[in-house]
Design a protein around this motif. Structure first.
Motif, short mmCIF file in Angstrom:
data_model
loop_
_atom_site.label_atom_id
_atom_site.label_comp_id
_atom_site.label_asym_id
_atom_site.label_seq_id
_atom_site.Cartn_x
_atom_site.Cartn_y
_atom_site.Cartn_z
N SER A 1 0.84 -1.21 0.00
CA SER A 1 0.00 0.00 0.00
C SER A 1 0.87 1.26 0.00
O SER A 1 0.49 2.29 -0.56
CB SER A 1 -0.96 0.00 1.19
N PHE B 1 1.94 1.77 -3.49
CA PHE B 1 0.77 2.29 -4.19
C PHE B 1 0.67 3.81 -4.01
O PHE B 1 0.53 4.57 -4.98
CB PHE B 1 -0.49 1.60 -3.65
N LEU B 2 0.77 4.26 -2.75
CA LEU B 2 0.64 5.70 -2.47
C LEU B 2 1.76 6.50 -3.16
O LEU B 2 1.52 7.56 -3.73
CB LEU B 2 0.68 5.95 -0.95
N LEU C 1 -3.74 4.39 -11.71
CA LEU C 1 -4.79 5.20 -11.08
C LEU C 1 -4.37 6.68 -11.01
O LEU C 1 -5.16 7.57 -11.32
CB LEU C 1 -5.06 4.66 -9.67
N TRP D 1 -4.55 8.35 -14.38
CA TRP D 1 -5.94 8.56 -14.79
C TRP D 1 -6.59 9.69 -13.97
O TRP D 1 -7.33 10.53 -14.52
CB TRP D 1 -6.74 7.27 -14.60
N MET D 2 -6.32 9.73 -12.66
CA MET D 2 -6.96 10.71 -11.77
C MET D 2 -6.69 12.15 -12.20
O MET D 2 -7.58 13.00 -12.12
CB MET D 2 -6.46 10.54 -10.33
N ALA E 1 -9.14 12.99 -14.90
CA ALA E 1 -10.51 13.02 -14.39
C ALA E 1 -10.75 14.31 -13.58
O ALA E 1 -11.80 14.96 -13.72
CB ALA E 1 -10.77 11.80 -13.52
N ILE E 2 -9.77 14.68 -12.76
CA ILE E 2 -9.92 15.88 -11.93
C ILE E 2 -9.97 17.13 -12.81
O ILE E 2 -10.74 18.06 -12.55
CB ILE E 2 -8.79 15.96 -10.88
N TYR E 3 -9.18 17.14 -13.89
CA TYR E 3 -9.22 18.29 -14.80
C TYR E 3 -10.60 18.39 -15.46
O TYR E 3 -11.14 19.49 -15.64
CB TYR E 3 -8.12 18.19 -15.86
N ASP E 4 -11.18 17.23 -15.82
CA ASP E 4 -12.53 17.22 -16.41
C ASP E 4 -13.54 17.87 -15.46
O ASP E 4 -14.44 18.58 -15.88
CB ASP E 4 -13.00 15.77 -16.65
N ILE E 5 -13.38 17.60 -14.16
CA ILE E 5 -14.36 18.05 -13.17
C ILE E 5 -14.19 19.54 -12.84
O ILE E 5 -15.15 20.30 -12.81
CB ILE E 5 -14.24 17.23 -11.86
N ASP F 1 -11.76 21.79 -14.27
CA ASP F 1 -11.05 22.64 -15.25
C ASP F 1 -9.77 23.21 -14.67
O ASP F 1 -9.36 24.35 -14.99
CB ASP F 1 -11.95 23.79 -15.73
N LEU G 1 -4.00 16.16 -4.25
CA LEU G 1 -4.19 14.72 -4.03
C LEU G 1 -2.85 13.97 -4.14
O LEU G 1 -2.55 13.07 -3.35
CB LEU G 1 -5.17 14.19 -5.07
N PHE H 1 -3.35 -1.11 5.67
CA PHE H 1 -3.56 -1.49 4.27
C PHE H 1 -5.04 -1.32 3.91
O PHE H 1 -5.38 -0.79 2.84
CB PHE H 1 -3.14 -2.95 4.08
N VAL I 1 -6.06 2.33 3.25
CA VAL I 1 -5.59 2.82 1.94
C VAL I 1 -6.46 2.23 0.84
O VAL I 1 -6.90 2.93 -0.09
CB VAL I 1 -4.10 2.45 1.72
N LEU J 1 -14.56 9.92 -8.26
CA LEU J 1 -14.01 10.69 -9.39
C LEU J 1 -14.57 10.21 -10.72
O LEU J 1 -14.80 11.00 -11.64
CB LEU J 1 -12.48 10.61 -9.40
N ALA K 1 -18.04 11.74 -10.85
CA ALA K 1 -17.97 13.19 -11.02
C ALA K 1 -17.46 13.57 -12.40
O ALA K 1 -17.95 14.51 -13.03
CB ALA K 1 -17.05 13.79 -9.95
N SER K 2 -16.48 12.79 -12.90
CA SER K 2 -15.92 13.07 -14.22
C SER K 2 -16.97 12.83 -15.31
O SER K 2 -17.14 13.65 -16.22
CB SER K 2 -14.70 12.17 -14.43
N ALA L 1 -19.51 15.66 -15.16
CA ALA L 1 -18.98 16.91 -15.72
C ALA L 1 -18.95 16.86 -17.24
O ALA L 1 -19.28 17.84 -17.92
CB ALA L 1 -17.58 17.17 -15.16
N ARG L 2 -18.56 15.72 -17.79
CA ARG L 2 -18.47 15.60 -19.26
C ARG L 2 -19.85 15.71 -19.91
O ARG L 2 -20.02 16.38 -20.93
CB ARG L 2 -17.83 14.26 -19.63
N LYS M 1 -21.05 19.36 -19.71
CA LYS M 1 -20.33 20.21 -20.67
C LYS M 1 -20.88 20.00 -22.08
O LYS M 1 -21.08 20.96 -22.83
CB LYS M 1 -18.84 19.88 -20.66
#
Lengths: 437, 61
Positions: free
Chosen positions: A242, A245-246, A374, A377-378, A381-385, A387, A395, B11, B14, B25, B28-29, B32-33, B36
């Protein structure tokens, strides 16, 4: 027990470093097709009309497949040896790379590049690091530093060669050539590769008088099962996964999105690329130094420092407006990013001793691979939400700092968490000899 | 050693946070799409299958 000096002893004493060189070279050759995918984007967009998202999905599938196949590959490596699993992986790699030069549809790309090459990468690479670790009783830090260094220098040297080939022969021939040349080099290196020092009747590097020798060509299956059970019962086995992962969520969000983010802040494409190159170059140095610092100056303190150096500047980046501060923070991030992964083999050695490391290493790479996919991808996705990349940066910073905190509360590495493998293997072999008598 | 279902709590935290964040996300993504596209189009715009699935999975969207 040190072997008596044989006429070929000088050559044998060099063998552990040859093993490290082989592992480093294999990592360069296998990882290049993923790390250098950027050079193929434009030709594929032009020829097939695929979008960047289509291509990046293939990249993410490949990372995820390699991650999911890692625990299984680690077990296969422990059970049958890195050499056999390497040859199987090279066969899959060769066929898939040749098929890549014939693809015509997007799903061909996702299947061959994403799934088949992801599996090949895991089967070839995951067992190699634990096998290389077996060759070192001491100086493991330097050996692992060289292995991790290869991840950084590979793309730097091979990407320009790929570009030359692309410009002269096109992407199909480039994949074909890459398949032939890589397979020939990897096959030749694997012939020289040995799973354990006992395969050529020598002790691991740094074995002192009084140290029990590593015996047998392959770990006994029954002991492997018993020790994997011991390892799974420790907190470190799970928590190191984990933590990896972080750490990977923390840096993948930055390495994927730093160029568009920098351009968002007013840098030109050329300047943004320069910042990325600067970060990558700095990270090469700490890839080498991280295992050494972890071994010599305390693992928990050193590795958590790298995580903090990776996380803190990202939080500053989210709010900074000045160019010089942006570049300074990017350099500090590079120090942390390079050092993030280097400490894990040292943790494995301190917690689990000389036990076969395929299982913990595979589970750690599972965490790392999922985190890379992840995190990358995040950011999008965050930019989509929103801008904006600010929340992605926050994050990323929080993930890295969370990893640093998790490292600080890991078990004390001053003693083994499981029984001593070498002693147990010795007892097992002696018992078998008595039974046979 | 604190464990839940045989897995260390550190563990588990996390893992649960990562899955929750991923699902949130994703929803939400997708949201948002879709919004838009609707803002940029006078006719009803298409909603992709992955967007519908994401909104269905996320309890907050």
């Amino acid at each position: 027990m040190v072997q008596p000096l044989l006429p070929n002893q000088p050559l044998k004493s060099f063998y552990p470093w040859l093993i490290v060189g082989i592992v480093a070279m294999m990592q360069i050759l296998v990882s290049t097709r993923v790390l250098s995918i950027g050079v193929f984007i434009e030709p594929w967009e032009t020829q097939f009309g695929w979008s960047k998202n289509d291509i990046s999905l293939g990249y993410a599938i490949s990372l995820l497949t390699a991650a999911l196949a890692s625990p299984f590959s680690g077990y296969i490596g422990d059970r049958f040896g890195a050499k056999i699993s390497g040859f199987v992986g090279i066969l899959i790699f060769f066929v898939a790379m040749i098929l890549m030069s014939f693809i015509t549809e997007l799903w061909h790309f996702w299947l061959i590049f994403g799934i088949f090459l992801g599996i090949a990468q895991a089967i070839i690479l995951v067992p190699l690091v634990p096998a290389a670790m077996t060759w070192f009783r001491r100086k493991l830090d330097v050996a692992m530093g060289i292995v991790f260094l290869s991840w950084g220098i590979g793309p730097a040297f091979i990407t320009p060669l790929l570009v030359v080939s692309l410009n002269n022969f096109g992407w199909r021939v480039t994949f074909f050539l890459l398949a032939i040349v890589s397979t020939l080099i990897m096959g030749s290196l694997l012939i020289l590769f040995k799973n354990r020092p006992s395969d050529i009747n020598m002790d691991a590097y740094g074995t002192l008088p009084g140290d029990l020798p590593i015996v047998g060509m392959r770990p006994p299956a029954i002991l492997l099962k018993e020790f994997n059970h011991h390892m799974r019962k420790t907190r470190a086995y799970w928590n190191l996964s984990s933590i990896h992962f972080l750490g990977c969520v923390g840096h993948s969000m930055i390495i994927v999105w730093i160029i568009p983010f920098a351009m968002d802040r007013g840098f030109t494409l050329m300047e943004a690329s320069f910042i990325y190159t600067l970060m990558s170059t700095v990270s090469i140095v700490t890839r080498f130094l991280a295992p050494i610092l972890c071994d010599r100056y305390g693992m928990r303190g050193s590795l958590s420092t790298f995580f903090i150096l990776q996380g803190f500047p990202v939080l500053v980046l989210a709010y900074t407006q000045t160019s010089s501060m942006f570049i300074l923070m990017a350099i500090i991030f590079g120090i942390g990013w390079g050092g993030e992964s280097g400490g894990f083999p040292i943790f494995n050695r301190k917690y689990f001793g000389q036990a076969p490391m395929g299982s913990p290493h595979g589970v750690q790479l599972l965490g790392a691979g999922v985190g890379m996919a992840l995190g990358g991808w995040m950011g999008g996705a965050i930019y989509d939400i929103f801008d904006s990349y600010s929340w992605a940066l926050i994050l990323s910073g929080v993930a890295s700092l969370g990893g640093a905190f998790s490292i600080m509360i890991l078990e004390n590495p001053s003693k083994l968490l499981i029984p001593d493998w070498i002693q147990r293997e010795k007892n097992y072999n002696e018992l078998n000899v008595i039974k046979e008598l | 050693m604190i464990k839940s279902l045989g897995i260390p709590i550190q563990f588990t935290i996390v893992f649960v946070l990562a899955v929750s964040l991923f699902v949130y996300l994703l929803g939400a993504s997708a949201n948002a799409r879709i919004e838009k596209r609707q803002l940029n189009s006078t006719i009803t715009s298409e909603v992709y299958a992955w967007e519908e699935a994401s909104l269905w999975i996320c309890p907050l969207h």
